[in-house]
Write an enzyme that holds these catalytic residues in place. Structure first.
Site, PDB file in Angstrom:
ATOM      1  N   ASP A 194       0.836  -1.192   0.000  1.00 47.76           N
ATOM      2  CA  ASP A 194       0.000   0.000   0.000  1.00 47.76           C
ATOM      3  C   ASP A 194       0.877   1.249   0.000  1.00 47.76           C
ATOM      4  O   ASP A 194       1.861   1.335   0.739  1.00 47.76           O
ATOM      5  CB  ASP A 194      -0.894  -0.032   1.249  1.00 47.76           C
ATOM      6  CG  ASP A 194      -1.769   1.194   1.378  1.00 47.76           C
ATOM      7  OD1 ASP A 194      -2.605   1.411   0.497  1.00 47.76           O
ATOM      8  OD2 ASP A 194      -1.603   1.927   2.372  1.00 47.76           O
ATOM      9  N   GLU A 210       1.915  -0.393  -5.014  1.00 45.18           N
ATOM     10  CA  GLU A 210       0.959   0.653  -5.366  1.00 45.18           C
ATOM     11  C   GLU A 210       1.817   1.913  -5.483  1.00 45.18           C
ATOM     12  O   GLU A 210       2.186   2.511  -4.467  1.00 45.18           O
ATOM     13  CB  GLU A 210      -0.105   0.824  -4.280  1.00 45.18           C
ATOM     14  CG  GLU A 210      -1.151   1.866  -4.650  1.00 45.18           C
ATOM     15  CD  GLU A 210      -2.146   2.124  -3.537  1.00 45.18           C
ATOM     16  OE1 GLU A 210      -3.323   2.347  -3.846  1.00 45.18           O
ATOM     17  OE2 GLU A 210      -1.741   2.106  -2.354  1.00 45.18           O
TER      18      GLU A 210
END
Length: 792
Positions: free
Chosen positions: A352, A388
């Protein structure tokens, strides 16, 4: 507890490694990093975690590690820390020994946070973080648990799926199983539920290879959500990087249950990928609670403003940013990754806001400490690493800039493909590179097309059903007056906002779903499918369901209609086609350059007239139909020789009306066989069209055709026929690589409607017995693509 605490106070010096609480068969070693603390107390609790029994000062301080050893302490012991030091927020220090702190290396947590003002290092009611709070937070805190890591993995082997065959399936442990009719009530929403045979069989039957789980690290329920009667559903609020989230455990042994889930998925050949959050923690900014890192060594664990150390650098949008420039913090993160890869047997990680992990004080650096650590580490460089590639800080958008060895979520693919099928003008020049693995972004430093993780939808945003059903977000249930979530979704409701009984709108929406899914699964790169998209799952227009731990975000298995069943079968067929044709998952970027030695281009772009696209065609804003000719003779690897793959033609038409597409004349064959037409999701027969003839491409539809070689056996077509037949005959999808001996010249690529769809199997809570599935299949080799001697 008497046995656990037997002679526990007979303290030894212990060792500064490994960090955390380590059971060695005789006792437990405790080691905690804190560079700025003046004293560390180990706090022991009773079996309930309610009563603090003893505080033991760790006796040694070595290389900024506080440590001690408790002989005869046992697994099951509950503990926490109280860390002494200066409370000087202006200098970055927030020590407060009144606060019980979680061990950053705790392998298991017991209990949940019960929000109370005592959690805050300052007097929370005053709103002034320079004040000092003397209330004890221990009664309201979860406790760390000493574990025995022993587990019999038996024959467990990591699937080791090659990148070119990888298809990710993003899902949520709780949301996937909470309403599943085949999962016993006691296992719903848990790791044990994910291991239920019917769940595993269904995922396997789709043809996906890698189950990507939303965060399962222990996380905190945000107080502001709890106060509103909501919950942190997604779990992007980590507080323990080694401990599985205990709320997802049906049993009293969280680690054992997690490992059993992994073993069951591995047994089916499915990889387990974890979505991990190392960029921030649940402690928030200067007004946040003191739960662990903030009270252990705030100045080391977090990035602070250099000239105002009272405040945090907030490049995550969550209040704080983990300081991976500090060697001990970097060690904690890499230790965590190695732990999950080795002890928990997971196969990879999706990071993330991964740009944070590559940030140094001067900004993002692809040669930064963390990224370099992963590349040189013998464990981490052998698992799948997916970034990401953006964060909220300056220069945070870094798509394509991660180092070799990494894959990256490609939002350029998402946005371009959405816009194209929505019918936006002038998208052909952007669509072409996306279909080819986004070489304009990733083709450097020896990176491969798989580095582009392509997706249409993900947990964050609309589901596929909602993407084609809503023009506007509908997030009112989140309690933020519909101000949260993205407003630029490139969605289209096709004439009605939300559910409708209009048959034309419903039909067009279903075709658009097939268009989007087929584009995703037939493009070069690594596709990622959002769980539930294949069955028409809806969140009723909510594109930010992070706080909806309820039927809004859980998959509704009991409401799969005929369209949903049909879409499941469509996805299975398209995946079978992708895996059958190496041309659709090449290890080299398609360039469109002419190879004079082999007289071939790997990809040629065609107009509807069957002619090669020229500059003017690309800049025609009204053009919405394009052909992508993939020549199977093009060099497939660094070895200079022509390949013998199938030649394929992909046609995409986002125009609202029918377009006649002239099928090109190609060396090696004179007949095109239509493998896929999104206007005919379940054809009774496979159309065969001669080269030079026209094919009427329905408005807003996609075609995939394969060239039948003249006078030769097409190995790839036989393989595809077999794969499609297996899809039709069995709910458990099996791929095979046929040999020339097992291929039958009379076979054609055609599908029969299965007697029982996966959706019906899910509802009935059953699957075919293995022997029944095997009886329906002919033996074929398990690995390898077409042999060089066989023509396509």
């Amino acid at each position: 507890m008497a046995n656990i605490l037997k002679q526990a106070t007979r303290l030894g010096e212990g060792l500064p490694f490994p960090l955390g609480a380590t059971w060695d068969g005789l006792g437990v070693n405790f080691a905690l990093f804190s560079a700025n603390a003046t004293k560390v107390e180990l706090c022991l609790f009773d079996e309930s975690g309610e009563e603090e029994l003893e505080r033991i000062e760790l006796p040694e301080f070595t290389n900024e590690i506080w440590h001690g050893y408790l002989p005869d302490a046992r697994p099951g012991l509950l503990y926490g820390y109280r860390v002494h030091g200066p409370y000087e927020p202006e200098n970055g220090h927030r020590f407060n020994a009144n606060k019980l702190l979680l061990d950053p290396y705790a392998k298991e947590l017991v209990g949940e946070i019960r929000w109370n003002p005592a959690h805050f290092g300052y007097v929370m009611e005053s709103g002034d973080d320079l004040t000092f709070d003397e209330r004890d937070s221990a009664p309201f805190m979860p406790k760390c648990k000493v574990i025995d890591p022993a587990f019999t993995w038996g024959r467990d082997l990591k699937p080791g799926t090659a990148w070119d065959r990888t298809i990710f399936y993003e899902t949520h442990v709780k949301g996937f199983t909470k309403l599943h009719p085949a999962v016993p009530d006691s296992l719903r929403g848990t790791y044990g539920g994910m291991a239920v045979k019917e769940v595993v069989d269904y995922i396997k039957s789709l043809g996906v290879t890698s189950v990507e789980l939303l965060p399962v690290h222990a996380f905190v329920q945000d107080q502001h959500l709890v106060d509103k009667g909501l919950a942190n559903y997604w779990g992007y609020n980590s507080i323990g990087f080694f401990a599985p989230e205990p709320r997802y455990a049906a049993s009293g042994n969280t680690i054992k249950e997690f490992k059993e889930m992994v073993a069951h998925l591995h047994n089916a050949g499915l990889e387990v990928i974890l979505d991990v959050v190392y960029n921030h923690t649940a402690e928030g900014n200067e007004r946040g609670p003191t739960l662990s890192f903030k009270g252990i060594d705030n100045a080391s664990y977090y990035r602070l403003l250099p000239d105002q150390k009272r405040y945090y650098i907030n490049e995550t949008g969550t209040g704080n940013t983990v300081n991976l420039s500090h060697p001990r913090v970097l060690q904690m993160v890499t230790d965590s990754l190695r732990y999950w890869a080795t002890e928990m047997h997971v196969d990879g990680f999706r990071f993330d806001l991964a740009t944070i992990l590559g940030r140094e004080p001067y900004g993002f650096d692809e040669g930064g400490g963390f990224l370099d650590s992963c590349l040189q580490d013998p464990i981490l460089n052998s698992v799948k690493l997916i970034a990401e590639p953006w964060d909220c800080g300056p220069g945070g958008y870094q798509v394509g800039n991660f180092p070799p060895g990494w894959a990256e979520w490609n939002d350029k693919f998402r946005d371009t493909v959405r816009a194209f099928w929505k019918g936006d003008e002038g998208k052909l020049p952007e669509v072409a590179p996306r279909l080819c693995g986004s070489g304009d972004v990733f083709n450097k430093r020896g990176r491969k097309p798989w580095a582009s993780v392509n997706f249409i939808t993900a947990h964050d945003g609309y589901t596929l059903n909602d993407l084609v059903s809503y023009n506007d977000k509908h997030n009112e249930a989140n309690g933020e007056d519909n101000n949260d979530g993205h407003s630029h979704n490139l969605s289209w409701n096709h004439g009605a906002e939300g559910p409708t009984d209009d048959p034309e709108i419903r039909s067009l929406r279903e075709r658009q779903k097939r268009n989007l899914l087929a584009t995703l699964l037939l493009s070069q790169g690594s596709p990622m499918l959002l769980a539930g998209d294949e069955l028409g799952n809806t969140q009723h227009g909510n594109n930010n369901a992070y706080c909806q731990d309820n039927e809004t975000a859980w998959l509704n298995w009991d409401d799969i209609d005929e369209d949903g069943q049909s879409l499941i079968e469509f996805v299975r067929r398209v995946i079978a086609i992708r895996q059958s044709f190496p041309m659709l998952r090449r290890g080299r970027f398609l360039s469109g350059e002419y190879n004079a030695e082999f007289d071939v281009k790997d990809v040629t772009w065609l107009t509807p007239a069957g002619d090669e696209m020229e500059e003017g065609h690309w800049h025609d804003g009204n053009a919405r139909c394009l052909g992508m000719l993939l020549d199977g003779r093009a060099q497939a690897s660094g070895i200079k020789r022509p390949a013998m793959d199938a030649t394929l033609l992909l046609v995409i038409n986002s125009h609202h009306d029918v377009v006649e597409f002239t099928l090109p004349e190609v060396t090696g064959g004179s007949v095109w066989r239509c493998l896929l037409d999104t206007n005919l999701p379940d054809p009774d027969e496979v159309p065969r069209v001669k080269t030079g003839e026209g094919y009427m491409v329905t408005g807003r539809s996609l075609l995939l055709l394969a060239l039948e070689p003249d006078g030769k056996t097409s190995f790839a077509l036989r393989r595809a026929a077999r794969a499609l037949r297996n899809v039709a005959e069995s709910p458990t999808l099996s791929f095979g690589e046929e040999t020339a001996e097992t291929a039958k010249p009379s076979e054609i690529v055609e599908t029969a409607k299965p007697a029982e769809s996966p959706a019906e199997i899910v509802k009935a809570g059953k699957t075919k017995e293995p022997a029944e599935a095997e009886a329906a299949a002919e033996p074929v080799p398990a690995t390898g693509d077409a042999p060089a001697k066989t023509s396509s």
